[in-house]
Scaffold this motif. Structure first.
Motif, PDB file in Angstrom:
ATOM      1  N   GLU A 267      22.425  48.993  37.035  1.00  0.00           N
ATOM      2  CA  GLU A 267      23.100  47.948  36.261  1.00  0.00           C
ATOM      3  C   GLU A 267      24.571  47.892  36.623  1.00  0.00           C
ATOM      4  N   SER A 268      25.256  49.063  36.622  1.00  0.00           N
ATOM      5  CA  SER A 268      26.708  48.986  36.847  1.00  0.00           C
ATOM      6  C   SER A 268      27.019  48.622  38.301  1.00  0.00           C
ATOM      7  N   THR A 269      26.110  49.015  39.231  1.00  0.00           N
ATOM      8  CA  THR A 269      26.316  48.583  40.620  1.00  0.00           C
ATOM      9  C   THR A 269      26.248  47.057  40.712  1.00  0.00           C
ATOM     10  N   ARG A 270      25.250  46.471  40.052  1.00  0.00           N
ATOM     11  CA  ARG A 270      25.092  45.026  40.121  1.00  0.00           C
ATOM     12  C   ARG A 270      26.264  44.301  39.427  1.00  0.00           C
ATOM     13  N   ILE A 271      26.727  44.883  38.315  1.00  0.00           N
ATOM     14  CA  ILE A 271      27.862  44.245  37.631  1.00  0.00           C
ATOM     15  C   ILE A 271      29.106  44.343  38.523  1.00  0.00           C
ATOM     16  N   ASP A 272      29.236  45.503  39.218  1.00  0.00           N
ATOM     17  CA  ASP A 272      30.347  45.626  40.169  1.00  0.00           C
ATOM     18  C   ASP A 272      30.237  44.561  41.256  1.00  0.00           C
ATOM     19  N   ASP A 273      28.970  44.340  41.715  1.00  0.00           N
ATOM     20  CA  ASP A 273      28.758  43.294  42.724  1.00  0.00           C
ATOM     21  C   ASP A 273      29.130  41.925  42.168  1.00  0.00           C
ATOM     22  N   SER A 274      28.755  41.686  40.901  1.00  0.00           N
ATOM     23  CA  SER A 274      29.052  40.376  40.304  1.00  0.00           C
ATOM     24  C   SER A 274      30.552  40.144  40.296  1.00  0.00           C
ATOM     25  N   ARG A 275      31.295  41.246  40.243  1.00  0.00           N
ATOM     26  CA  ARG A 275      32.747  41.125  40.296  1.00  0.00           C
ATOM     27  C   ARG A 275      33.214  40.947  41.749  1.00  0.00           C
ATOM     28  N   GLY A 276      32.772  41.875  42.611  1.00  0.00           N
ATOM     29  CA  GLY A 276      33.261  41.891  43.992  1.00  0.00           C
ATOM     30  C   GLY A 276      32.799  40.695  44.814  1.00  0.00           C
ATOM     31  N   GLU A 277      31.537  40.244  44.563  1.00  0.00           N
ATOM     32  CA  GLU A 277      31.018  39.121  45.348  1.00  0.00           C
ATOM     33  C   GLU A 277      31.094  37.823  44.570  1.00  0.00           C
ATOM     34  N   GLY A 278      31.335  37.928  43.242  1.00  0.00           N
ATOM     35  CA  GLY A 278      31.339  36.727  42.408  1.00  0.00           C
ATOM     36  C   GLY A 278      32.694  36.409  41.854  1.00  0.00           C
ATOM     37  N   SER A 279      33.029  37.033  40.731  1.00  0.00           N
ATOM     38  CA  SER A 279      34.202  36.572  39.991  1.00  0.00           C
ATOM     39  C   SER A 279      35.515  36.802  40.733  1.00  0.00           C
ATOM     40  N   GLN A 280      35.603  37.877  41.539  1.00  0.00           N
ATOM     41  CA  GLN A 280      36.879  38.092  42.245  1.00  0.00           C
ATOM     42  C   GLN A 280      37.143  37.062  43.344  1.00  0.00           C
ATOM     43  N   PRO A 281      36.201  36.850  44.286  1.00  0.00           N
ATOM     44  CA  PRO A 281      36.465  35.776  45.259  1.00  0.00           C
ATOM     45  C   PRO A 281      36.600  34.415  44.586  1.00  0.00           C
ATOM     46  N   VAL A 282      35.842  34.179  43.506  1.00  0.00           N
ATOM     47  CA  VAL A 282      35.973  32.894  42.811  1.00  0.00           C
ATOM     48  C   VAL A 282      37.401  32.735  42.299  1.00  0.00           C
ATOM     49  N   ASP A 283      37.948  33.812  41.730  1.00  0.00           N
ATOM     50  CA  ASP A 283      39.329  33.739  41.221  1.00  0.00           C
ATOM     51  C   ASP A 283      40.305  33.400  42.349  1.00  0.00           C
ATOM     52  N   LEU A 284      40.130  34.060  43.504  1.00  0.00           N
ATOM     53  CA  LEU A 284      41.018  33.768  44.639  1.00  0.00           C
ATOM     54  C   LEU A 284      40.889  32.310  45.069  1.00  0.00           C
ATOM     55  N   LEU A 285      39.632  31.837  45.149  1.00  0.00           N
ATOM     56  CA  LEU A 285      39.417  30.454  45.585  1.00  0.00           C
ATOM     57  C   LEU A 285      39.970  29.463  44.567  1.00  0.00           C
ATOM     58  N   VAL A 286      39.772  29.801  43.277  1.00  0.00           N
ATOM     59  CA  VAL A 286      40.297  28.908  42.240  1.00  0.00           C
ATOM     60  C   VAL A 286      41.811  28.811  42.361  1.00  0.00           C
ATOM     61  N   ARG A 287      42.463  29.968  42.608  1.00  0.00           N
ATOM     62  CA  ARG A 287      43.920  29.930  42.731  1.00  0.00           C
ATOM     63  C   ARG A 287      44.346  29.137  43.958  1.00  0.00           C
ATOM     64  N   ALA A 288      43.588  29.288  45.054  1.00  0.00           N
ATOM     65  CA  ALA A 288      43.884  28.493  46.249  1.00  0.00           C
ATOM     66  C   ALA A 288      43.712  27.008  45.944  1.00  0.00           C
ATOM     67  N   ARG A 289      42.648  26.675  45.193  1.00  0.00           N
ATOM     68  CA  ARG A 289      42.380  25.278  44.881  1.00  0.00           C
ATOM     69  C   ARG A 289      43.469  24.699  43.985  1.00  0.00           C
ATOM     70  N   ILE A 290      43.888  25.501  42.991  1.00  0.00           N
ATOM     71  CA  ILE A 290      44.953  25.050  42.097  1.00  0.00           C
ATOM     72  C   ILE A 290      46.221  24.770  42.896  1.00  0.00           C
ATOM     73  N   ASP A 291      46.545  25.682  43.820  1.00  0.00           N
ATOM     74  CA  ASP A 291      47.763  25.480  44.619  1.00  0.00           C
ATOM     75  C   ASP A 291      47.622  24.277  45.545  1.00  0.00           C
ATOM     76  N   ALA A 292      46.401  24.061  46.078  1.00  0.00           N
ATOM     77  CA  ALA A 292      46.187  22.893  46.937  1.00  0.00           C
ATOM     78  C   ALA A 292      46.384  21.613  46.136  1.00  0.00           C
TER      79      ALA A 292
END
Lengths: 449, 331
Positions: A267-292
């Motif tokens: 469970e915690s590995t998958r939640i870590d993945d949800s962060r590392g492959e999901g919410s973290q890159p999404v946050d970076l992309l969202v910030r890039a999109r906001i700046d664009a």
């Protein structure tokens, strides 16, 4: 809510009284009986059985809590962060669109008008969702209040600008400037703060979901130790190698420990993945999109200001570092997600570079007297124009963000699946252990009668 | 909120439920009180970007005849300028850079239909461009600038000329050159039709709007009735503030105010003239040849009917009487 509150305490009150009263009454009895082997066995049996039940209940509760946290992550936290992002995106796009429509001159183009309308409606809907769950955070409430109060003011100003523009009055441009100032200086900062708060809440809850359940773990280890000690003691007293009841209890505890450990680990590995492959890159992309989006607004406002827009151009250059050049947000987010996301981010990078090339051309035209051509290149619908190229960049980022959100929700639901049946399982195993302890020791006690 | 929290508590540990119950009780038993969840007593009003109140007045103005410019040069045909002259440099660059306004109705404003900048001031720019290049098309970079930017941009030579309802005064003469006068305006006061004030006298303590760095702003500050000066970047920002009821009046040149009345008939001009506002074309001080050249262009504009035609097409509709100013020269 009232029923849970009134019904539950009655039970616990009774339980509490028993729990608290029992030791008081039994202290004398205990000290007396602890001097004899059967007395000791009884004490061991009761202690271990109670410990087994407590361990089971704590384990089941903490697993249930973890599952609730994961459900909340998937059903509230992540959608809420997405809604906050949506508010920002829609409002920023509405502002850039209003400025583009103004630059286009004459009756505003139909597609710009409807794009503005959809953006405002979208922002309103996302705001309603975001305000439904501000979690008692005063800062979040402040931002939601500001957004809810200022959004109608903004749209009012834009409509006044429109009415004046249609009559050819320069007051229209003044109203538009005021509206844009309100958007840039008050509304968008509030939307950005709200997004940051929601992303922080998401991250905090991911931390909760990956925390090790220390208390049930410690209790289980204690129980296991107790069981082994009891068996060693019994073996010394009775000269029998195995006690079936205690062996069953031990097996039950070992099984629950192994099951729980594996499940929580997965469970915690998958939640870590949800962060590392999901919410973290999404946050970076969202910030890039906001700046664009901010940069796009600045590109348009530079032309609206017509010759006195240096500060907008400076902002554009500063913001463009988020999506182009060394160590930009796109580069950082690219490798984190899956193949589909990487592919979109690659295309986004290409479109960002193409947009910057068009932007340089626009600036060159503008400073060399080709203002009309610069405007055409910036807001016209030509396939190599800034509007179209930026549109492609925005679409790439949108798809990449959606891919990241998919990874998040897949990993999260896998994390949740790992815990399936664990809570009732732990409870049943605890009961088995308690029964094994009680029956196993009672069998030995019988031999003393 | 208390009930929400206590719900979480029940899940976590039954033992603390008693405490949770204590917390939950007040939430359940609020009897007879009206609960307002969202109370709003004031609203943040939208404001033009960079709205402010001006600093205290500086040193007194030097003495001079503000309307007197340099005597015109003999006229040149387009493209045939003395080598190294300012006009020659502009000609070789390929375009004239003019600091203008895109927010002042009838003088320099953006035509919302075409997106082009037009107006009486712009006609003057175009006359200068035509005299340099023989044509206007593609030869002018209109740079929309604020009132406050006019003198600094001329001093840095970032623009060749400024034609932006610019009052000729001795303060400015010490930093830049002016052409001969091309329009005579007077400062007046604009208020809502329902306003009982009859002039600046009735506006003591009330907010009155003008542009940052304009002569009008100085007159508002210096007026004995002590109105509160509010400054913004553009004249149309003043109109917005007046329409939103955030200022009581706008005070500046009559023609600019007439442009506002043309946009909103609910406004009226009041009171006596607060002072003369002769308009001149601003030119960098080192460009003496350019000053003389522009004066020659203006002479022609006045004499060949261009001035009158431009007046009629822009300012005729305001009902002001056309008064073509006569040039004055100091040499």
């Amino acid at each position: 809510m009232v029923t849970t509150l009134t019904a539950a305490p009655a039970e616990t009150d009774g339980g509490d009284r028993k729990l608290l009263g029992a030791p008081a009454r039994a202290v004398r009895k205990l000290t007396r009986s602890s001097r004899t082997t059967p007395g000791r066995l009884t004490i061991i049996s009761i202690t271990l059985a109670v410990l087994a039940v407590i361990t089971g209940v704590t384990g089941a509760l903490s697993v249930q809590q973890k599952q609730d946290t994961i459900t909340d992550l998937a059903e509230h936290r992540e959608p809420l962060a997405a809604a906050a992002q949506q508010i920002y995106r829609s409002l920023s796009d509405a502002d850039a669109t209003a400025a583009s429509a103004f630059l286009s001159g004459g009756t505003e183009p139909e597609e710009l008008r409807s794009r503005y309308e959809i953006n405002v409606a979208q922002a309103g809907a996302a705001l309603a969702k975001a305000s439904s769950d501000i979690g008692g955070i005063p800062e979040a409430e402040q931002q939601v209040n500001r957004l809810a109060q200022q959004l109608p003011v903004y749209t009012g100003l834009v409509e006044t600008a429109r009415a004046n523009n249609r009559q050819g009055f320069p007051a229209g441009a003044a109203y538009l400037r005021e509206a844009s100032g309100l958007m840039q200086n008050k509304i968008l900062p509030a939307a950005e703060k709200l997004y940051v708060i929601d992303v922080d809440r998401l991250a905090a809850e991911q931390d909760d979901a990956t925390d090790l359940p220390w208390i049930p773990l410690a209790l289980t280890v204690l129980l296991l130790g107790g069981l082994i000690a009891a068996q060693v003691y019994l073996r010394r007293r009775t000269n029998r190698v195995f006690n079936i009841g205690l062996v069953i209890a031990t097996v039950a505890v070992v099984v629950s420990l192994a099951w729980g450990a594996v499940a929580v680990l997965v469970e915690s590995t998958r939640i870590d993945d949800s962060r590392g492959e999901g919410s973290q890159p999404v946050d970076l992309l969202v910030r890039a999109r906001i700046d664009a989006l901010k940069a796009r607004t600045n590109e348009t406002l530079t032309l609206v200001a017509r010759g006195s827009g240096e500060s907008y151009e400076q902002d554009f250059v500063r913001l463009s570092k988020s999506f182009s050049g060394d160590g930009n947000l796109l580069q950082r987010g690219k490798g984190m997600g899956g193949g589909a996301m990487t592919n979109q981010v690659d295309q986004a990078t290409k479109n960002a570079d193409a947009w910057l090339a068009v932007h340089r051309k626009i600036r060159e035209l503008d400073v060399k007297g080709g203002y009309d051509d610069a405007v055409k290149l910036a807001v016209g619908q030509a396939p190599d124009g800034a509007a179209v190229v930026f549109g492609r960049l925005d679409a790439n980022l949108n798809t990449a963000i959606t891919e990241g959100r998919k990874s998040f929700s897949e990993a999260t639901s896998q994390g949740s699946n790992a815990l399936t049946l664990l809570a009732p399982g732990l409870a049943v195993l605890a009961l088995v252990a308690a029964a094994g302890i009680t029956l196993g020791i009672r069998e030995r006690l019988r031999e003393y009668r | 909120m208390t009930t929400m929290d206590s719900r979480k508590w029940t899940k976590r540990a039954g033992a603390v439920l008693a405490a949770a119950l204590v917390l939950a009780v007040p939430a359940c038993s609020s009897g007879g009180e009206v609960v307002d969840l969202a109370v709003v007593t004031s609203v943040e009003r939208p404001e033009p970007v960079r709205k402010g109140t001006p600093p205290a007045p500086g040193k007194p103005a030097p003495q001079c005849d503000p309307k007197a410019s340099l005597r015109p040069s003999s006229s040149y045909s387009p493209g045939n300028f003395p080598a190294g002259s300012t006009m020659d440099q502009i000609y070789k660059r390929g375009h004239l850079i003019a600091g203008v306004d895109q927010n002042t109705y009838l003088f320099g404003f953006r035509d919302a239909r075409t997106g082009a900048i037009v107006g009486f001031d712009i006609d003057m720019v175009n006359a200068v461009a035509k005299a340099i290049f023989g044509t206007v098309e593609g030869k002018v970079v209109y740079r929309a600038i604020s009132s406050a930017d006019r003198v600094p941009l001329l001093k840095n030579r970032e623009v060749d000329i400024v034609v932006r309802t610019m009052t000729m005064n001795c303060d400015r003469w010490s930093e830049i050159n002016f052409s001969s006068e091309y329009y005579t305006a007077v400062q007046k006061v604009l208020v809502d039709r329902s306003n009982p004030a009859t002039g600046m006298e009735g506006l003591g303590g009330k907010p009155v709007c003008a542009n940052t760095g304009s002569t009008s702003l100085k007159r508002i500050k210096d007026h004995p009735s002590k109105p509160v000066a509010v400054e913004v970047d553009n004249w149309s920002d003043c109109l917005v503030l007046l329409q939103q009821g955030q200022v009581a009046a706008v005070s500046t040149d009559d023609v600019i105010l007439a442009g506002m009345v043309a946009q909103d008939p609910n406004l009226k001009m009041i009171g006596a003239q607060l002072g003369d506002e002769p308009y001149g074309i601003g030119i960098p001080q080192p460009a003496q040849d350019m000053t003389k050249f522009v004066n020659a262009v203006l002479d022609k504009v006045r004499s060949d009917g261009t001035w009158m035609a431009s007046y009629n097409s822009w300012l005729g509709r305001t009902g002001q009487t056309a008064q073509m100013p006569q040039p004055k020269y100091k040499d």
